[in-house]
Design an enzyme around this catalytic site. Structure first.
Site, mmCIF file in Angstrom:
data_model
loop_
_atom_site.group_PDB
_atom_site.id
_atom_site.type_symbol
_atom_site.label_atom_id
_atom_site.label_comp_id
_atom_site.label_asym_id
_atom_site.label_seq_id
_atom_site.Cartn_x
_atom_site.Cartn_y
_atom_site.Cartn_z
ATOM 1 N N GLU A 68 4.514 7.099 -0.808
ATOM 2 C CA GLU A 68 4.500 8.470 -0.253
ATOM 3 C C GLU A 68 3.719 9.448 -1.138
ATOM 4 O OE1 GLU A 68 6.828 7.356 -2.173
ATOM 5 O OE2 GLU A 68 7.435 9.053 -3.437
ATOM 6 N N HIS B 200 5.505 3.953 -5.214
ATOM 7 C CA HIS B 200 5.644 5.201 -4.455
ATOM 8 C C HIS B 200 4.509 5.415 -3.449
ATOM 9 C CE1 HIS B 200 9.076 7.229 -6.318
ATOM 10 N NE2 HIS B 200 8.704 6.679 -7.466
ATOM 11 N N CYS C 246 11.598 3.154 -4.777
ATOM 12 C CA CYS C 246 11.991 3.443 -6.161
ATOM 13 C C CYS C 246 13.509 3.290 -6.334
ATOM 14 C CB CYS C 246 11.482 4.810 -6.604
ATOM 15 S SG CYS C 246 11.486 4.957 -8.400
#
Ligand code: MN
Length: 222
Positions: free
Chosen positions: A200, A198, A108
């Site tokens: 994660e 993203h 990001c």
């Protein structure tokens, strides 16, 4: 080969309750891959910063605030609140990571920071043209093609800025159907990869997201 590589993380300066919630996703994802997460201080003395990078087996740039557009030669025009301490730190950190050929993953803000501090530019605000949720990207090559295969992949998207001109020496390895850059890599490095999405956030629910972070940690193992 190291069973437990140490991954140095560039994180926000101020970590309150909100930041703790989303930072925990990066930490638990790395730990689940067997890595040791290590948050770096904003140290800009070259010999100390150099030692931090040398000690790390890899570097992760996590999400966060916008980059000050002055770093790519523009005035504020859509960019929101910047993070001066983190910008100044990453301006020194990123070229050092590349110089020492340590594996780097930027997520990001991380892809944006990677691009700006290696000489590229950003779209300051793409909210009007780009969905803020899940969308498809086309994987074009690089490590991402090894991880996902070439072709369309669904990713989760929470960003209002994006790479405009990729930095010199970087290859675009994922794009949206309307041409927005969503991933860049530096082919001359072992692994220097930025993704706009993203992994994660969905590490424990999504096999492809998990594979991306596992691949990064595997390269860090050496
Ligand atoms: Mn997106």
């Amino acid at each position: 080969m190291k069973a437990r590589p140490v991954i140095a993380m560039s994180v926000p300066a101020v970590v309150g309750a909100e930041e703790c919630r989303w930072l925990d996703r990066y930490v638990t994802s790395l730990a689940a891959c067997g890595a040791v997460p290590w948050a770096l201080p904003f140290v800009t003395l070259p010999e100390i910063l150099g030692r931090c990078v040398a000690e790390a087996d890899g570097v992760l740039l996590v999400g966060g605030k916008d980059i000050d557009p002055h770093f790519y030669g523009e005035e504020f025009s859509g960019a929101k609140e910047a993070a001066p301490g983190r910008d100044a730190f990453e301006q020194m950190l990123i070229p050092e990571v590349v110089r020492l050929d340590k594996p780097l993953l930027g997520i990001c803000r991380g892809i944006q920071s990677l691009n700006v501090f290696m000489g590229g530019t950003l779209h300051q605000d793409i909210a009007a043209r780009h969905p803020g949720q899940e969308h498809e990207v086309t994987i074009l090559g690089g490590h991402l093609a090894e991880i996902y295969g070439v072709g369309a992949v669904k990713v989760n998207s929470h960003h209002h800025q994006a790479v405009k001109v990729a930095a010199p020496g970087f290859e675009v390895t994922a794009r949206t159907a309307d041409g927005l850059i969503e991933a860049i890599e530096r082919p001359a490095s072992r692994l220097v990869l930025g993704v706009q999405w993203h992994p994660e956030k969905i590490f424990f629910e999504d096999a492809a997201a998990r594979k991306l972070i596992e691949h990064f940690v595997d390269v860090c193992r050496g």
